[in-house]
Design a protein around this motif. Structure first.
Motif: not given
Length: 188
Positions: A87, A90-91, A93-95, A97-98, A128, A135
């Motif tokens: 988790s 994943w978090t 990675d999303r941060l 990307a955002a 990134h 991944s």
């Protein structure tokens, strides 16, 4: 190999034989319009199927090692459940990307070139890209089947990331920088 070469020929011969048999069964004056069209369609279908099966099924890589640990009837070991396993990754990675969205738009929207913002953009793009390729390696080069290849690809990824990082640093300090280069390419 020989069966895959012979298969289209056999399919074509079977389609031609069924076409010849269907036209021999009834006189041409008795056949309906549908029956006259259908043998031609069957021949076209057979040709399409034969063309589809003409290529042999060879994978790009040989199959992985087929090793069974224990016996076939032994249960698969299930890892201990952990609510946080993966988790955080994943978090993050999303941060990243955002965070790239405003970092990409800010230099062009503001109209000013800031070396600090440019450096942050380059480092976020590098992180990134590294996380994306990591991944991919984790998903498609399993440690259980290819332990040496997994380690090699991870080392190659780390080396490539370091090399690109040095290249971006040199481009930022000794040349125009990333955002200015994009502006020049855009106007060219």
């Amino acid at each position: 190999m020989a069966s895959s070469i012979m298969r289209p020929t056999l399919l074509r011969q079977a389609a031609q034989a069924s076409l010849a048999a269907s036209t021999r069964r009834a006189a041409p004056s008795v056949l309906s319009r549908h029956q006259l069209i259908r043998p031609a369609l069957a021949a076209n279908d057979a040709a399409r199927v034969a063309a589809f099966h003409a290529s042999s099924r060879r994978s790009l890589l040989p199959p992985g090692p087929q090793v069974i640990n224990g016996t076939v009837n032994d249960p698969v070991p299930v890892p201990d459940p952990s609510p946080t396993h993966g988790s955080y990754h994943w978090t993050f990675d999303r941060l990243v990307a955002a965070g790239l969205v405003p970092l990409t738009l800010a230099p062009f929207a503001a109209g000013s070139l800031n070396p600090g913002l440019d450096a942050v953009l380059c480092s976020m793009l590098l992180v990134h890209s590294h996380l994306g390729f990591q991944s991919f390696i984790i998903d498609y080069v399993p440690t259980r089947s290819y332990p040496k290849a997994r380690k090699l690809t991870m080392w190659l990824l780390n080396a490539a990331t370091a090399l690109v990082g040095v290249g971006l640093y040199e481009f930022e300090t000794n040349d125009v920088g990333l955002t200015e280069a994009i502006k020049r390419v855009w106007k060219a």
